[in-house]
Motif scaffolding. Structure first.
Motif, PDB file in Angstrom:
ATOM      1  N   ASP A  72       0.950  -1.161   0.175  1.00 35.64           N
ATOM      2  CA  ASP A  72       0.081   0.104   0.032  1.00 35.64           C
ATOM      3  C   ASP A  72       0.772   1.434  -0.064  1.00 35.64           C
ATOM      4  N   ILE A  73       1.768   1.281   0.724  1.00 37.64           N
ATOM      5  CA  ILE A  73       2.821   2.404   0.803  1.00 37.64           C
ATOM      6  C   ILE A  73       3.411   2.786  -0.638  1.00 37.64           C
ATOM      7  N   VAL A  74       3.894   1.461  -1.126  1.00 45.53           N
ATOM      8  CA  VAL A  74       4.714   1.781  -2.475  1.00 45.53           C
ATOM      9  C   VAL A  74       3.569   2.352  -3.486  1.00 45.53           C
ATOM     10  N   GLU A  75       2.457   1.708  -3.360  1.00 47.85           N
ATOM     11  CA  GLU A  75       1.451   2.192  -4.397  1.00 47.85           C
ATOM     12  C   GLU A  75       0.958   3.691  -3.975  1.00 47.85           C
ATOM     13  N   LEU A  90      -1.484  -3.645 -11.334  1.00 49.16           N
ATOM     14  CA  LEU A  90      -2.141  -4.871 -11.521  1.00 49.16           C
ATOM     15  C   LEU A  90      -1.576  -5.879 -10.677  1.00 49.16           C
ATOM     16  N   SER A  91      -0.164  -5.970 -10.996  1.00 47.86           N
ATOM     17  CA  SER A  91       0.435  -7.286 -10.105  1.00 47.86           C
ATOM     18  C   SER A  91       0.477  -6.957  -8.716  1.00 47.86           C
ATOM     19  N   ILE A  95      -1.431 -10.025  -6.449  1.00 49.68           N
ATOM     20  CA  ILE A  95      -0.856 -10.682  -5.188  1.00 49.68           C
ATOM     21  C   ILE A  95      -1.580 -10.538  -4.025  1.00 49.68           C
ATOM     22  N   LYS A  96      -2.075  -9.284  -3.556  1.00 49.02           N
ATOM     23  CA  LYS A  96      -3.064  -9.022  -2.398  1.00 49.02           C
ATOM     24  C   LYS A  96      -4.208  -9.853  -2.488  1.00 49.02           C
ATOM     25  N   HIS A 132      -9.994  -2.417 -11.292  1.00 48.14           N
ATOM     26  CA  HIS A 132      -9.476  -1.206 -11.623  1.00 48.14           C
ATOM     27  C   HIS A 132      -8.229  -1.282 -12.286  1.00 48.14           C
ATOM     28  N   GLY A 133      -7.323  -1.969 -12.087  1.00 46.59           N
ATOM     29  CA  GLY A 133      -5.900  -1.977 -12.784  1.00 46.59           C
ATOM     30  C   GLY A 133      -6.185  -2.915 -13.986  1.00 46.59           C
TER      31      GLY A 133
END
Length: 209
Positions: A72-75, A90-91, A95-96, A132-133
């Motif tokens: 989440d932080i990276v996003e 999307l990746s 994964i999540k 969404h991705g």
């Protein structure tokens, strides 16, 4: 680094990030509490031979929730700085969704109401990001998605395209076609080139005198 200014919806992402981080912190705290109780030996008589299993499950849950928070932080950082490519987004969502989908099914089997609710929230929010991705990725492959810092190069052989691309605004586009510096000579006209008699000249009469 390339700019990826794609239309990531704030409504979907902000909702997903907030709920995922809150739920992950709750699960992480519960797992840490369970580990502390197991280490204290207060419930060894209750757990018995399942002591190691609960310890491993709590440690695994802490690792999974920490990984989700890192994603989440990276996003947040990449989308905020317009550096998030659709493939990476999307990746991350895949994964999540896969992780929390498996945990949700396991909680359904274990019939743990609270765990079902919490893991269900994580699964639904991850699935929303996945959908969404996938839409953004599909539009990108079709070429109907604007973004990514793309630009339209000027075509030297097409002045109109050069002007449409926004290059050289305010300047006239001059043709490179060669033009003769002197006008072409007029066509030959016999009447125009008929010799004229000067003043005082005379013509010999060939008639007999």
């Amino acid at each position: 680094m390339a700019i990826h200014d794609y239309p990531y919806k704030k409504g979907i992402n902000l909702t997903a990030w907030i709920l995922q981080i809150i739920v992950c912190l709750i699960l992480m705290g519960a797992s840490a509490w369970l580990l502390s109780v197991i280490d204290s030996g207060d419930i060894d008589s209750i757990l018995g031979e399942y002591d190691g299993l609960f310890t491993a499950a709590a440690g695994l849950q802490i690792g999974i929730t920490a990984l989700t928070i890192v994603f989440d932080i990276v996003e947040m950082v990449l989308i905020g700085r317009k550096r998030m490519p659709p493939g990476l987004y999307l990746s991350s969502a895949c994964i999540k969704t896969a992780i929390w989908g498996v945990i949700f099914v396991l909680n359904l089997i274990g019939l743990s109401i609270l765990s079902i609710i919490l893991s269900g929230i994580l699964l639904v929010t991850s699935l929303l990001q996945l959908i969404h991705g996938a839409r953004i990725m599909h539009r990108k492959r079709k070429g109907t998605l604007q973004g990514g810092g793309a630009y339209t190069p000027a075509n030297a052989n097409n002045p109109a395209g050069y002007a449409e691309a926004g290059y050289g605004a305010g300047y006239g586009v001059q043709s490179t076609e060669y033009k003769a510096q002197s006008p072409q000579p007029p066509a030959y006209d016999p009447a125009f080139h008929q010799p004229q008699q000067g003043a005082g000249s005379y013509e010999l009469d060939s008639r007999a005198r």
